[in-house]
Each structure stands twice: as C-alpha cells, then as structure tokens.
Design a protein around this motif. Structure first.
Motif, PDB file in Angstrom:
ATOM      1  N   ALA A   3       3.795   3.616  10.361  1.00 39.79           N
ATOM      2  CA  ALA A   3       4.411   3.826   9.052  1.00 39.79           C
ATOM      3  C   ALA A   3       3.561   4.839   8.290  1.00 39.79           C
ATOM      4  CB  ALA A   3       4.474   2.509   8.287  1.00 39.79           C
ATOM      5  N   VAL A   5       2.014   5.459   4.539  1.00 40.41           N
ATOM      6  CA  VAL A   5       1.810   4.818   3.231  1.00 40.41           C
ATOM      7  C   VAL A   5       0.926   5.712   2.360  1.00 40.41           C
ATOM      8  CG1 VAL A   5       0.992   2.777   2.001  1.00 40.41           C
ATOM      9  CG2 VAL A   5       2.064   2.521   4.247  1.00 40.41           C
ATOM     10  N   ASN A   6       1.522   6.211   1.284  1.00 38.94           N
ATOM     11  CA  ASN A   6       0.866   7.113   0.337  1.00 38.94           C
ATOM     12  C   ASN A   6       0.381   8.392   1.013  1.00 38.94           C
ATOM     13  OD1 ASN A   6       1.444   5.785  -2.043  1.00 38.94           O
ATOM     14  ND2 ASN A   6      -0.206   4.333  -1.730  1.00 38.94           N
ATOM     15  N   ALA A  15       0.886  -2.415   7.035  1.00 39.37           N
ATOM     16  CA  ALA A  15       1.259  -1.727   5.794  1.00 39.37           C
ATOM     17  C   ALA A  15       1.614  -2.748   4.723  1.00 39.37           C
ATOM     18  CB  ALA A  15       2.443  -0.804   6.050  1.00 39.37           C
ATOM     19  N   SER A  16       1.057  -2.576   3.538  1.00 37.14           N
ATOM     20  CA  SER A  16       1.305  -3.547   2.469  1.00 37.14           C
ATOM     21  C   SER A  16       1.136  -2.897   1.108  1.00 37.14           C
ATOM     22  CB  SER A  16       0.336  -4.718   2.610  1.00 37.14           C
ATOM     23  OG  SER A  16      -0.990  -4.265   2.405  1.00 37.14           O
ATOM     24  N   LEU A  17       1.571  -3.615   0.092  1.00 38.33           N
ATOM     25  CA  LEU A  17       1.384  -3.183  -1.284  1.00 38.33           C
ATOM     26  C   LEU A  17       0.624  -4.277  -2.030  1.00 38.33           C
ATOM     27  CD1 LEU A  17       4.812  -1.749  -2.555  1.00 38.33           C
ATOM     28  CD2 LEU A  17       2.699  -0.486  -2.114  1.00 38.33           C
ATOM     29  N   ASP A  21       2.018  -3.932  -7.892  1.00 39.14           N
ATOM     30  CA  ASP A  21       2.988  -2.838  -7.793  1.00 39.14           C
ATOM     31  C   ASP A  21       4.271  -3.195  -8.559  1.00 39.14           C
ATOM     32  OD1 ASP A  21       3.743  -0.210  -6.253  1.00 39.14           O
ATOM     33  OD2 ASP A  21       5.487  -1.532  -6.170  1.00 39.14           O
ATOM     34  N   ASN A 106       3.624   4.462  -5.807  1.00 39.85           N
ATOM     35  CA  ASN A 106       3.330   4.238  -4.395  1.00 39.85           C
ATOM     36  C   ASN A 106       4.514   4.731  -3.582  1.00 39.85           C
ATOM     37  OD1 ASN A 106       0.706   2.955  -4.181  1.00 39.85           O
ATOM     38  ND2 ASN A 106       1.610   1.272  -5.349  1.00 39.85           N
ATOM     39  N   PHE A 108       6.081   5.121   0.510  1.00 36.26           N
ATOM     40  CA  PHE A 108       5.914   4.842   1.940  1.00 36.26           C
ATOM     41  C   PHE A 108       7.189   5.114   2.722  1.00 36.26           C
ATOM     42  CE2 PHE A 108       7.892   0.627   1.779  1.00 36.26           C
ATOM     43  CZ  PHE A 108       7.659   0.226   0.470  1.00 36.26           C
TER      44      PHE A 108
ATOM     45  N   LEU B  19       5.478  -4.742   3.640  1.00 38.66           N
ATOM     46  CA  LEU B  19       6.508  -3.881   3.040  1.00 38.66           C
ATOM     47  C   LEU B  19       7.932  -4.350   3.290  1.00 38.66           C
ATOM     48  CD1 LEU B  19       4.956  -0.352   3.697  1.00 38.66           C
ATOM     49  CD2 LEU B  19       4.714  -1.844   1.715  1.00 38.66           C
TER      50      LEU B  19
END
Lengths: 274, 274
Positions: A3, A5-6, A15-17, A21, A106, A108, B19
């Motif tokens: 993935a 991300v940013n 991948a996470s937030l 957020d 953010n 992604f 995500l």
C-alpha cells in the motif's frame, strides 16, 4: 500486498491511521476508486480529475501531483502484480489536535483484486428498493456512507440487491452506482443533478449518444416505475440491468435490448482504452 | 497517555486503526463524549445510556458491558492522572473485507485534558450564523460531521463562533451543541425533535423546570430571531450565551438574566453530582 501511505510504500497489513485522524473522528474524507484490467488502469485521467475535484470541494489539498500519483500507481501495479484490480485513493482531514479542524491531510492508496460480474450476472439482473435520501455533497465522492451502510439491513430484509435514493419525488443514485432508464419512446435518460458524476456513467453516456436519443434531466419515481428498461452503472459492475423496483417488474422482467446494446458497446469502448 | 483499544490499554500515541476500518472507509461509527472534574466522571450513566443507544440504532454491538466500561474508565482515570479531562468512546463498523458491510466493531477510548470556559468567556458570549441542514440520524451521535467540519470555513468567513442548523423553517442544533431560547414571556424553549438528546441539554431542562416555564417543541427561525435570550449547551462548554444571530443582536446583546441563572443553577447541580 503493498500500500502507499502518505509518502511511502508499506505492507498493506501494517498500514494504519492514528486515532485522531478526522476520517475516524468526524467522517471527514474523500476518495476515488478505479480499476485495472490486465495491469492497465481504465480511464485513469477521468478518475484523477474527479479525485482532485472532490478534494478541492471539501478544501483538502492532495499532497501529490497528478504525475506523482500516476508514478505511484504504476509502481504498485508492478509490485503487487494483480492483473484485474481496484485501486482506492483516500484523502482525509488529517490528524486534528482539536478533533475538529481540518489539518494536514493523510493520503493513502490501497489495491485489491477485483472480479467483475460476468454475462450470467448481467442476465440475472438485480432487484432494487427505493429510499428517500440525498447525499450531503452529491458532487463529492466523500467517505460518508452512513445511510448506505445502514440501509444494507433494509435491502436484505426486502431480499433486494441494492437501494436507489430519491428526493422530493425525483430519483437520484444508488449509494455506489448511477441509475439509467429507457423510456417507452426508446430515449436513454439519467438524473442530471444531485448525483455523483460517475465515470462509468460518463462513458455510457458517450456510447449511448452515438446510438440513441439521450437526456440528462430530472426523473420522477413514477417515470422510473413506468420505464421499459432500467440499469445501473458502476466502476466494478459496468452495467447491470434492474429487473424489479419495489417488487414490481421492469418491462418484461428481462435485460432490455437497449441495456444489452449499451453493455456491448461499453465492453468495446473498454477494449479500445486498454 | 494511556488509551484503550478493543481489549487492551496501550500508549495513545501508538493507538491506530487498520485502513479497512469502516469509520475510515465509509464513515460508519458512533461515539460519546463525557468529562471528568477532579478525576470524577460527570453524569456518566447518562452518557453511557446514550452511547449504547447510538450503537443500537446503527446496529453496532458494544463489545463490553456497562460495568466493564466503568472499570476501564476508572483505570484510565487512575493511570492518566488528568483531573479535568474529556473521555471519547468510539465504536466503528470494524474491519470490513468488502469495505462496505458492517463487521466486528472496533472500539476505543481516548482521554484528553480539557479546559472549560470561565465566567469571562460566558460574559463574552458568542456570535452564530444559520445554515439549512438536518443530520442523517439526529438521535444518533454518529461520527458523521462532514457538513459541520466543512462549515468551519463559513463560520470563520462570517467572523462567527458557531453555526446553527435549521430545516424547513425550524431551528435544530449546532454541530456539537444544543440550542435554547427564552421568549418575551420568559419561557425557556428548546427544539424537541430531530436533534441529538444532549446530556447537558437534559440537565439544563431539569434545573430550568424548577425555575421557569419550559417548552420542548418546534421553534421557527423567526422565533429564534425574536427571542430575548439564546444560549447553547454542551458537555465541554456547559452554557454559553448567544449574543448575535446572523449579525443581529439577541436582546440587548449581553448575557440574559435567565441564561445566567440557569448557568449558576447548572454549576450547583454539577457540584452535587461530583
């Protein structure tokens, strides 16, 4: 699966937030969604146009240029090696210190395998129900599907496949698809306003204009119920005939001639663009 | 700072969601928000009632019992040692394989320091603007603030402090607060329907009923503009006088007598409950 991300490529499963957020806290985000066929993105520029437009309408800044996005997408295609896939670009309100004001967004990108409905699914068609609702910013592909997700229960209760929104007597759109109808006179019609400008909708309008009379305009619920053909358009479904509305048969209850010819014309158009 | 995520206490700065969570993908989530004063939660049972009610209305299952939640909150209070704080409980649609259907919910609790407005802020009051909008599920404290966050720009353009929603000629609520008015006859009024049932609103109604005539009913925009006093109620603001609506002074442009007496009565009620 990789993935983005940013600013970096990472394993999708990592991948996470962070929890501050604004997409999590306040549902503030936009996205877009296109597919690849045999590793080639379909109508990518149209999807990117809409993504930048959604961002702009919600006053979010996309942190990459269009050219950068294309390079990132190309790299994901080459690393993930999924021939037929869907790409999801998401842009959120960012980490907000006060949990309310928009901050640095953010961004992604996720890629996933996708399988499109085959001709059998097309022939089966779908049944739909109606629900009065208009999305808050119909022209924006926001992440707000609160009503759509909630209505899945009602769709299942009615043994239907999808729900079509209408407002003040006019039909609008499905939560994730656009709607078309064919009048007794053979005119192809689709709602003009207060709907998301679907990319498949746009392409189907293009092919339809070469073959039939076409009108983008307000369509009442009554007109829908008296249409001889009804169908939906979406990125991952192309064209699917609607064979019943609120349990009342559309036309003779089989995919119509014009719907079928548009489906074939759309498949041709796809080939030319791949 | 310790946060609680699903089943464990973790450092808040490491707390995150993958995500595919439906709050990120589809804005599907509910939350609640209460505060502590000198380490003691205020009106906790009322907030938990509302949290469970919001979850139930959106068909989400809270993965902990009320008693478990109270124990978790007590442990966070003792570990984080923030005397005056706000707690945020969030419940989302969970990690959804198809990015649309509700799955096993994700649940987390965040605590943050909070400073309530002092008497000077009360005396300054606020200016508000109006905007036509009604939330999708007014009785649910969902995470959908797409319109509210978007309107922050309009609020700032008008040099106002907040925006009051109205629909079909009736006032409703602020994005994060309830509204009250006082009529020329000295009756305290607040919209009855299509608003979030604020806990501070409920408590202010309780104290108001002991002192004044009180009506929960539909209130037109005209009636608001002719009110002699207007104020908002919220968990982190208690009561704040509204001194101008769309740049038109409310009453004599100073905090009114009834608003002030309700503010004092609410402070007394708080003391009794702490």
């Amino acid at each position: 699966m990789i993935a983005f991300v940013n600013n970096e490529f990472i394993e999708a499963e990592n991948a996470s937030l962070g929890l501050t957020d604004l997409s999590i806290q306040r549902g503030y985000g936009i996205f877009d969604f296109f597919r690849t066929s045999n590793h080639i993105p379909l109508f990518l520029d149209n999807y990117l146009d809409r993504f930048f437009n959604s961002a702009s309408l919600l006053r979010l800044q996309v942190p990459h240029s269009r050219e950068d996005l294309k390079q990132i997408i190309t790299e994901m295609i080459s690393r993930n090696k999924i021939a037929d896939s869907a790409f999801r670009l998401i842009l959120t309100g960012g980490y907000s210190p006060d949990y309310y004001e928009v901050s640095s967004p953010n961004f992604f990108i996720l890629q996933q395998p996708v399988q499109l409905p085959d001709k059998k699914k097309f022939d089966q068609g779908i049944k739909i129900i109606l629900h009065e609702y208009m999305r808050d910013f119909p022209q924006v592909k926001s992440t707000n599907y609160l009503v759509g997700v909630y209505l899945q229960h009602k769709v299942q209760q009615h043994k239907a496949d999808d729900v079509l929104y209408f407002k003040d007597g006019n039909i609008l759109e499905f939560p994730r698809s656009n709607v078309f109808a064919v009048t007794k006179e053979g005119t192809v019609i689709t709602p003009a306003e207060n709907v998301l400008q679907g990319i498949t909708r746009m392409k189907v309008l293009e092919v339809a204009r070469k073959l039939y009379a076409v009108e983008e305009r307000a369509i009442t619920v009554d007109e829908l119920k008296n249409a001889v053909e009804v169908f939906l358009t979406s990125t991952t479904k192309r064209i699917i005939p609607v064979l019943a509305v609120d349990n009342v048969k559309v036309g003779d209850g089989k995919p119509g001639e014009i719907t079928t010819s548009l489906y074939n014309a759309f498949l041709e158009m796809e080939k030319i663009n791949l």
